[in-house]
Scaffold this active site. Structure first.
Site, PDB file in Angstrom:
ATOM      1  N   SER A   5       0.806  -1.224   0.000  1.00 63.52           N
ATOM      2  CA  SER A   5       0.000   0.000   0.000  1.00 63.52           C
ATOM      3  C   SER A   5       0.840   1.276   0.000  1.00 63.52           C
ATOM      4  O   SER A   5       0.491   2.238  -0.691  1.00 63.52           O
ATOM      5  CB  SER A   5      -0.966  -0.003   1.190  1.00 63.52           C
ATOM      6  OG  SER A   5      -1.951  -0.994   1.012  1.00 63.52           O
ATOM      7  N   LYS A  35     -10.626  -5.387  10.496  1.00 67.43           N
ATOM      8  CA  LYS A  35     -11.693  -4.941   9.592  1.00 67.43           C
ATOM      9  C   LYS A  35     -13.076  -4.915  10.256  1.00 67.43           C
ATOM     10  O   LYS A  35     -13.931  -4.113   9.860  1.00 67.43           O
ATOM     11  CB  LYS A  35     -11.733  -5.814   8.338  1.00 67.43           C
ATOM     12  CG  LYS A  35     -10.611  -5.530   7.356  1.00 67.43           C
ATOM     13  CD  LYS A  35     -10.847  -6.261   6.056  1.00 67.43           C
ATOM     14  CE  LYS A  35      -9.821  -5.872   5.008  1.00 67.43           C
ATOM     15  NZ  LYS A  35     -10.129  -6.469   3.694  1.00 67.43           N
ATOM     16  N   ALA A  83     -16.276 -18.364   0.636  1.00 64.28           N
ATOM     17  CA  ALA A  83     -17.341 -17.578   1.263  1.00 64.28           C
ATOM     18  C   ALA A  83     -16.819 -16.801   2.470  1.00 64.28           C
ATOM     19  O   ALA A  83     -17.557 -16.536   3.412  1.00 64.28           O
ATOM     20  CB  ALA A  83     -18.491 -18.493   1.675  1.00 64.28           C
ATOM     21  N   ASP A  88     -23.302 -24.002   4.694  1.00 67.70           N
ATOM     22  CA  ASP A  88     -23.993 -23.070   5.590  1.00 67.70           C
ATOM     23  C   ASP A  88     -23.301 -21.708   5.608  1.00 67.70           C
ATOM     24  O   ASP A  88     -23.967 -20.674   5.678  1.00 67.70           O
ATOM     25  CB  ASP A  88     -24.053 -23.641   7.013  1.00 67.70           C
ATOM     26  CG  ASP A  88     -25.090 -24.752   7.141  1.00 67.70           C
ATOM     27  OD1 ASP A  88     -25.937 -24.870   6.228  1.00 67.70           O
ATOM     28  OD2 ASP A  88     -25.054 -25.494   8.140  1.00 67.70           O
TER      29      ASP A  88
END
EC number: 1.1.1.25
Length: 279
Positions: A17, A66, A129, A156
């Site tokens: 970054s 986060k 996911a 799930d």
């Protein structure tokens, strides 16, 4: 006036970054700095106090902060609130507002490489996911595509993503085995897990034997640049999309929110690849 930007997280010593945002600052014709503010999970309050004292204009957030950083912000963008995660914070007149640029940054990177790919006839398969998948799924379904399906080892967990897109684009949750059999249905396949990342560069999350030629295979892993699944995609005649492009464009979006300046950063994709290759 010197623009004060930075990144919080742990570990972040090898983050790209600072290099990316130094390029952006130069492109924008501004004076500024982008610094790393590293601290372990217990040190987050101290790190944020330091940022407030420095009157930072904005900062990025990476793991493991986060989610927990939400408790320290004054306001959240609607998508960040829905996703429950922030990777960009903007100082707006002394108040901190949190955003998530991961998903939109990913979509920008795809559109830059394949301008006509995302439309009402496009079918997408997301592999994984986790946190990255959540942001990417949310941004893709808002494009109102034909469908965006999710394949994951734990069904799930994948189903938890579906409420993020129920008002926009049809979606189905699949096992990896079913996804492999149905690959020919998809125009874009997005690999969002850490499978294939250094040092386990020989790992591949699914096999691509049933893929159509010209399907785009995208991997958000950028070390190595050519992951096993991207190598396999090329063998099968698919088009490929590298993870470092997402890194660049989510940074572009963050910089835009901090400064109001939208930069053309397309020429930096190759420069970033050279840097990653050590050239």
């Amino acid at each position: 006036m010197t623009l004060k930007l930075g990144l919080i997280g742990h570990p972040i010593s090898h983050s790209l970054s600072p290099w990316i945002h130094a390029k952006f600052i130069d492109l924008a014709g501004l004076n500024g700095e982008y610094k790393l503010y590293e601290g372990n999970p217990n040190q987050l309050p101290d790190v944020l106090t330091q940022l407030k004292q420095n009157k930072i204009d904005g900062f990025n957030v990476t793991i493991p902060y986060k989610q927990v950083v939400l408790d320290y912000l004054d306001e959240l963008d609607s998508d960040a609130e829905i996703l429950g995660a922030v990777n960009t914070v903007v100082n707006q007149h002394g108040k901190w507002k949190g955003y998530s640029t991961d998903g939109e940054g990913y979509v920008r990177s795809i559109i830059e490489s394949f301008p006509s790919l995302l439309n009402k006839d496009t079918s997408v398969l997301i592999l994984g996911a986790g946190g990255a998948a959540r942001g990417i799924y949310r941004a893709l379904v808002q494009k109102r595509l034909k469908r965006v399906d999710i394949a994951n080892r734990t069904l799930d967990k994948a189903k938890e993503l579906l409420p993020l897109g129920k008002d926009f684009t049809p979606s189905e949750v699949l096992t990896f085995h079913t996804a492999e059999k149905n690959l020919s249905q998809y125009d874009l396949i997005v690999q969002t897990t850490s499978v294939g990342m250094k040092p386990k560069v020989q790992e591949q999350i699914i096999q691509l034997d049933n893929i159509r030629k010209d399907t785009v295979v995208s991997d958000i892993v950028y070390q190595p640049i050519m992951t096993k699944i991207l190598q396999d995609a090329k063998v099968h005649g698919a088009r490929i999309h590298h993870g470092h492009a997402m890194l660049l464009y989510q940074g572009q979006l963050a910089f835009e929110k901090w400064t109001g300046k939208k930069l053309d950063v397309s020429h930096l994709v190759d420069e970033l690849e050279d840097k990653l290759r050590g050239e």
